[in-house]
Write an enzyme that holds these catalytic residues in place. Structure first.
Site, PDB file in Angstrom:
ATOM      1  N   ASP A 205      16.053 -36.787 -89.922  1.00  0.00           N
ATOM      2  CA  ASP A 205      16.111 -35.622 -90.796  1.00  0.00           C
ATOM      3  C   ASP A 205      15.793 -34.340 -90.018  1.00  0.00           C
ATOM      4  OD1 ASP A 205      16.168 -34.715 -93.674  1.00  0.00           O
ATOM      5  OD2 ASP A 205      14.144 -34.040 -93.169  1.00  0.00           O
ATOM      6  N   GLU A 247      20.714 -35.437 -88.288  1.00  0.00           N
ATOM      7  CA  GLU A 247      21.060 -34.474 -89.326  1.00  0.00           C
ATOM      8  C   GLU A 247      20.854 -33.084 -88.732  1.00  0.00           C
ATOM      9  OE1 GLU A 247      20.031 -32.544 -93.603  1.00  0.00           O
ATOM     10  OE2 GLU A 247      18.515 -32.925 -92.117  1.00  0.00           O
TER      11      GLU A 247
HETATM   12  C1  NOJ Z   1      17.418 -32.788 -95.474  1.00  0.00           C
HETATM   13  C2  NOJ Z   1      17.487 -33.759 -96.611  1.00  0.00           C
HETATM   14  O1  NOJ Z   1      18.818 -34.234 -96.733  1.00  0.00           O
HETATM   15  C3  NOJ Z   1      17.028 -33.045 -97.858  1.00  0.00           C
HETATM   16  O2  NOJ Z   1      17.219 -33.838 -98.999  1.00  0.00           O
HETATM   17  C4  NOJ Z   1      15.585 -32.644 -97.684  1.00  0.00           C
HETATM   18  O3  NOJ Z   1      15.160 -31.897 -98.804  1.00  0.00           O
HETATM   19  C5  NOJ Z   1      15.384 -31.820 -96.411  1.00  0.00           C
HETATM   20  N1  NOJ Z   1      16.051 -32.376 -95.269  1.00  0.00           N
HETATM   21  C6  NOJ Z   1      13.912 -31.716 -96.070  1.00  0.00           C
HETATM   22  O4  NOJ Z   1      13.442 -32.957 -95.614  1.00  0.00           O
END
Ligand code: NOJ
Length: 559
Positions: A205, A247
């Site tokens: 993430d 991500e």
């Molecule tokens: C990306 C995630 O996909 C999202 O759902 C989340 O709120 C943020 N990162 C923070 O972790």
């Protein structure tokens, strides 16, 4: 599972299904989905043809960001079950040849994590340096605010110890301080813990934001890459067949460094492609797709893009121009409640106006563009959303299994469910559900299942090259996918009218196109140019067989 059983680089041949434990199946009637429930649905997922499951965060959390606010990296959130339940699930998934990808949330914790509770209780706490503190909110001014609808600053005042702490997301999600070697060790331990349990991949993430440096936008810093290289080296040594997915919501040229020299992430999402698929189908014009593909650099041999239509977040519009954003907002989010931050909180079927032709075409694009496709739970049956629920909860409602109570998701009292299932006349569980769709061959579920089957019948889509064709008719997006002697011609009609298109296939003179769903033989390509007629939002996947190719008998898939 070993590399021998699935081949090296298993993630290149994968079809990933993104699922929330909370939302899939409740086994103990408490209103929350759990691991035992999910385990009971593995046969369904196997039949759908997906090969890997990506689980949204399931470790202990106050759930103020649906689990991305972690309170304990080593404990299953109790309503979802126990560690034994998780291990039982993992074992059953592996027995069915399904890989499991879980979340690694490194950038931040919940403010209820014991590290932060200690750090914020005293400046001399041994955990103080686990987080980023400042006397003023004026540092790192060049940094954008991501959750712009709820947060006004990336700094929040902590009254007890009288300093501000840094956070890129919600104020209750303090960022960890990666300049502290102890934080790095903690995260490497988390990674080892989950890989030792047998998890196959980690979706990492928010990776661009690990470090902060004055005078920068605090994204994609060299220090982040150095840390990722260290993480990857550890993994290659101890867990060689595992996968790391980044991500990084960035432009392709800024994502490229996250692949490193085949020594950082194995995969990364292609964020900018996604909104452009929605523009292309709305305008009936291939240009948004061909432009972004042209701007996508080649990636190292062992790496792969992860591509998707929808996920658990809003349809993010960060990687588009202001003009494109206005277009997408006015086309897909006419009601202001559909908008959130820089995006649109809706699911695939409602975005497509529930037009089956458009939904199928979007899946045709997803399954034939270069990269590994990720499906979002519920989209395979065309589930709807609920814009009345806060934040992104409207796209995270219970899976719709049947027209029984609570859509077959749970036997709980409806008022005990973590969220109400969709109940409206178009998308409600009474009409949109798995049980119904299993029963007729042309249901969204069965058509997608067939598409997956065809895609998986050849490695060309996961591993092959792509050559975009440029016929005069811009309503049509056509490309060649090639791997060794395998050639597939894909033709997608993005417009709402029947289109005819003349394709230059001079390289394949004498070849015979075979339509992959029906195994129908097309006339041999006798001239340099070949003429195709495609129905509104129609698509063809055509294998081009060389003149001397043996006739292959493959099961005919009836559509
Ligand atoms: C990306 C995630 O996909 C999202 O759902 C989340 O709120 C943020 N990162 C923070 O972790």
């Amino acid at each position: 599972m070993t590399d021998e059983s699935l081949g090296k680089g298993w993630y290149k041949d994968a079809i990933i299904y993104e699922v929330h434990v909370k939302s899939f199946q409740d086994s103990n009637s408490d209103g929350w989905g759990d691991f035992i429930g999910l385990t009971g649905k593995l046969d369904y997922l196997q039949k759908l043809g997906v090969t890997a499951l990506w689980l949204l965060p399931f470790t202990d959390s106050p759930l103020k960001d649906d689990g991305y606010d972690i309170r304990d990296y080593y404990k299953v959130h109790p309503p979802y079950g126990s560690m034994e339940d998780f291990q039982g699930f993992l074992e059953e998934a592996h027995k069915r040849g399904l890989r499991v990808i879980t979340e690694l949330v490194m950038n931040h914790t919940s403010n209820t994590h014991p590290w932060f509770l200690s750090a914020s209780s005293s400046r001399s706490s041994p955990f103080r340096d686990y987080y980023v503190w400042s006397d003023t909110p004026d540092r790192y001014k060049g940094t954008r605010i991501i959750f712009s609808d709820t947060e006004k600053s990336n700094w929040t005042w902590e009254p007890k110890t009288r300093q501000y702490y840094w956070h890129r997301f919600f104020h209750h999600q303090p960022d960890l301080n990666f300049d502290n070697p102890k934080v790095q060790e903690e995260m490497l331990n988390v990674v080892k813990f989950w890989f030792s349990l047998g998890v196959d991949g980690l979706r990492c993430d928010a990776v661009p934001y690990l470090y902060e440096r004055e005078g920068t936008n605090c994204e994609n810093l060299p220090e982040t890459h150095a840390f990722i290289k260290r993480l990857r080296a550890d993994i290659d040594r101890e867990f060689p067949d595992r996968m790391l997915l980044a991500e990084a919501n960035q432009w392709p040229h800024d994502v490229l460094p996250y692949f490193g020299n085949d020594d950082e992430f194995h995969m990364a999402y292609h964020f900018p492609l996604m909104p452009r698929l929605f523009i292309a189908i709305a305008q009936g014009d291939r240009k948004p797709i061909t432009d972004i593909l042209q701007q996508t650099p080649p990636i190292p041999e062992g790496c792969q893009w992860a591509i998707f239509l929808r996920n658990h977040d809003e349809l993010t519009l960060e990687m588009v121009s202001d003009q494109e954003r206005d277009y997408l907002w006015s086309t897909y989010a006419e009601d202001p409640r559909m908008r959130l931050n820089l995006g649109i909180r809706r699911r695939l079927a409602p975005l497509m106006g529930n037009d089956r032709r458009k939904i199928d075409l979007m899946h045709s694009l997803l399954l034939t563009l270069p990269g590994t496709p990720i499906l979002y739970y519920g989209d395979e049956i065309g589930m709807g959303d609920n814009i009345h629920l806060g934040d992104r909860n409207g796209v995270r409602t219970p899976m719709q299994w049947s027209f029984d109570r609570n859509g077959g998701f749970s036997n709980a009292d409806p008022s005990d469910l973590y969220a109400p299932p969709i109940q409206n006349p178009v998308y409600g569980y009474q009409v949109v559900n798995v049980e119904t769709q299993i029963r007729y061959p042309t249901s969204p579920l069965n058509v997608l299942r067939q598409m997956i089957e065809v895609r998986q019948s050849t490695p060309v889509f996961g591993r092959g090259t792509m050559t975009v064709l440029h016929p005069k008719n811009r309503h049509v997006f056509a490309c060649l996918r090639e791997l060794g002697n395998d050639v597939v011609l894909v033709i997608n009609n993005l417009s709402d009218r029947t289109e005819s298109v003349l394709l230059d296939l001079s390289r394949f003179r004498g070849y015979r196109p075979v339509e992959l769903f029906s195994q129908t033989l097309f006339p041999v390509l006798e001239r340099a140019h070949f003429h195709f007629t495609v129905s509104p939002y129609g698509y063809f996947w055509l294998a081009l067989r060389p003149p001397d190719a043996p006739v292959r008998s493959r099961k005919k898939i009836v559509r």
